[in-house]
Design an enzyme around this catalytic site. Structure first.
Site, PDB file in Angstrom:
ATOM      1  N   THR A   1       9.617  -0.739  -7.602  1.00 49.51           N
ATOM      2  CA  THR A   1      10.024  -0.781  -6.203  1.00 49.51           C
ATOM      3  C   THR A   1      11.188  -1.745  -6.164  1.00 49.51           C
ATOM      4  OG1 THR A   1       7.858  -0.338  -5.193  1.00 49.51           O
ATOM      5  CG2 THR A   1       9.258  -1.824  -3.982  1.00 49.51           C
TER       6      THR A   1
ATOM      7  N   ARG B   1      -0.242   9.422   1.120  1.00 50.45           N
ATOM      8  CA  ARG B   1      -0.587   8.002   0.910  1.00 50.45           C
ATOM      9  C   ARG B   1       0.614   7.096   1.260  1.00 50.45           C
ATOM     10  NH1 ARG B   1       1.739   3.830  -2.523  1.00 50.45           N
ATOM     11  NH2 ARG B   1       0.102   2.359  -3.059  1.00 50.45           N
TER      12      ARG B   1
ATOM     13  N   GLY C   1       1.895   3.056   0.987  1.00 54.25           N
ATOM     14  CA  GLY C   1       1.578   1.790   0.324  1.00 54.25           C
ATOM     15  C   GLY C   1       1.890   0.581   1.182  1.00 54.25           C
ATOM     16  N   ASP C   2       2.092  -0.537   0.517  1.00 56.11           N
ATOM     17  CA  ASP C   2       2.320  -1.804   1.225  1.00 56.11           C
ATOM     18  C   ASP C   2       3.767  -1.987   1.667  1.00 56.11           C
ATOM     19  OD1 ASP C   2       2.969  -1.901  -1.539  1.00 56.11           O
ATOM     20  OD2 ASP C   2       3.152  -4.080  -1.401  1.00 56.11           O
TER      21      ASP C   2
ATOM     22  N   THR D   1       5.876  -6.292  -4.717  1.00 59.93           N
ATOM     23  CA  THR D   1       5.860  -5.075  -5.530  1.00 59.93           C
ATOM     24  C   THR D   1       4.598  -5.049  -6.377  1.00 59.93           C
ATOM     25  OG1 THR D   1       6.971  -3.765  -7.232  1.00 59.93           O
ATOM     26  CG2 THR D   1       7.275  -6.156  -7.358  1.00 59.93           C
ATOM     27  N   GLY D   2       4.019  -3.866  -6.528  1.00 61.93           N
ATOM     28  CA  GLY D   2       2.787  -3.779  -7.318  1.00 61.93           C
ATOM     29  C   GLY D   2       1.857  -2.762  -6.699  1.00 61.93           C
TER      30      GLY D   2
ATOM     31  N   GLY E   1      -0.018  -1.284  -4.238  1.00 61.78           N
ATOM     32  CA  GLY E   1       0.060  -1.497  -2.800  1.00 61.78           C
ATOM     33  C   GLY E   1      -1.255  -1.677  -2.074  1.00 61.78           C
TER      34      GLY E   1
HETATM   35  N1  ASP Z   1       3.937  -1.439  -3.902  1.00 60.44           N
HETATM   36  C1  ASP Z   1       4.366  -0.086  -4.046  1.00 60.44           C
HETATM   37  C2  ASP Z   1       3.330   0.821  -3.470  1.00 60.44           C
HETATM   38  O1  ASP Z   1       2.156   0.575  -3.651  1.00 60.44           O
HETATM   39  C3  ASP Z   1       4.604   0.305  -5.468  1.00 60.44           C
HETATM   40  C4  ASP Z   1       5.365  -0.682  -6.279  1.00 60.44           C
HETATM   41  O2  ASP Z   1       5.720  -1.741  -5.824  1.00 60.44           O
HETATM   42  O3  ASP Z   1       5.627  -0.383  -7.418  1.00 60.44           O
HETATM   43  O4  ASP Z   1       3.668   1.794  -2.875  1.00 60.44           O
END
Ligand code: ASP
Length: 354
Positions: free
Chosen positions: A220, A248, A250-251, A271-272, A274
């Protein structure tokens, strides 16, 4: 003669006085300038391009260099805006645009694919001065999703728009619309197909949380900035997680989870994985710890990412900058694409854990 002398001294007195007043005025504006300059010492910017199992042995030298070059181009774009007196919001938006236009990151051009083979984009932006925010979720044809989040913040009475409605709003605002084909990249498509294959071998419920699959889902982009006027801003833009289903979200478009900015504390982008960042309200939690407990940015980000997120079972990281220009790039994964640059022009770029 006496009268003439008197007139002459009077003229002298008046003009001397004028000159003095002029000098005082000049001195005053000089000192005002100095105070203004004093408050501009700590502008700065920090970015991420995703966190996950990013290991040196899995990345070729040329790909590593390509990531570093793009991170450098992005951070310098935002830094130049800030150095020229631009706002934190503008710096965040333009910096993110550079990464959105690159196929290297899971955002706009390089977005991951859904289980149905589509690209659904999420983004958000927040202004730390006004606590105003804009976000969008599940858009499929807007070239730069962060620009749409900005338009939502500036030109709508809402915070979060999604799907077709968000796309209609983008058209109304005159944003660049592209054919969804624009977001196709072969490696992302293949990654989704691999995930889909592995998923078939498992039950639906556990597949999404399979530790083997999850690492291909990440990446991200995000940016946080402090401008010369002491204003903070943050933004995040993503394609979400590879092989995602059921629209879906995410965050990244959730204010408080993926993005948060408050001039009193800090600007943060996540990032990660979510789902965990939403449950942990990660970005706001960092700001709240600073506001209510009075802890530093470093302590707050360490506690939230290394302890609280880890205890929940979540993986990922954040980048953040506080109102004094201190920067944090904290992650609990093997790596996070990241870069920062301060007001002296000192730049740091990183990918792996030190
Ligand atoms: N946080 C993002 C999500 O869950 C994905 C990512 O940051 O890689 O959509």
């Amino acid at each position: 003669m006496k009268n003439l002398l008197l007139l002459f001294s009077l003229i002298c007195f008046v003009s001397c006085n004028d000159a003095n007043q002029e000098k005082q005025k000049q001195n005053k504006s000089e000192s005002e300038k100095t105070t203004e300059n004093d408050s501009v010492q700590n502008f700065g910017i920090v970015i991420h391009g995703g966190a996950g199992t990013i290991l040196k042995e899995n990345i070729s030298d040329s790909l590593e260099q390509a990531y570093k070059d793009k991170l450098e181009e992005a951070i310098k774009t935002g830094h130049e805006i800030l150095a020229n007196g631009g706002t934190a919001i503008e710096a965040v938006q333009k910096t993110i645009n550079v990464m959105e236009d690159s196929p290297l990151f899971n955002s706009a051009k390089g977005a991951v694919f859904t289980n149905e083979g589509k690209n659904e984009l999420d983004a958000s932006i927040m202004d730390g001065k006004t606590l105003n925010a804009g976000a969008i979720a599940g858009v499929t044809n807007v070239k730069n999703p962060i620009n749409l989040a900005y338009e939502v913040m500036e030109n709508s009475e809402h915070v979060l728009l999604s799907g077709k409605g968000a796309e209609d709003f983008a058209k109304e605002q005159g944003l660049e619309i592209v054919d969804p084909e624009y977001f196709y990249t072969e490696n992302r498509f293949k990654a989704m197909e691999r995930a889909r294959e592995r998923e078939k071998q498992k039950s639906n419920k556990t597949a999404f949380y399979d530790p083997f699959i999850k690492d291909e889902k990440f990446g991200t982009v995000g940016c946080a900035a402090l401008d010369k006027n002491g204003n903070l801003a943050a933004g995040t833009s993503t394609g979400g997680m590879s092989n995602k289903k059921y629209n879906r979200i995410g965050d990244a478009p959730i204010i408080g989870a993926g993005t948060y900015a408050n001039n009193k504390t800090a600007a943060i982008s996540s990032t990660g994985w979510g789902e965990y960042f939403i449950r942990g309200v990660v970005a706001y939690d960092i700001s709240a710890m600073m506001e209510y407990k009075g802890v530093s940015l470093k302590e707050a980000t360490h506690e939230v990412i290394q302890n609280k997120l880890g205890e929940l079972g979540g993986t990922g990281g954040i980048i953040a900058i506080d109102h004094d220009g201190n920067v944090s790039m904290e992650f609990n994964t093997a790596g996070m694409y990241r870069a920062s640059m301060n007001s002296n022009g000192e730049m740091s770029i990183g990918i792996y854990k030190e």
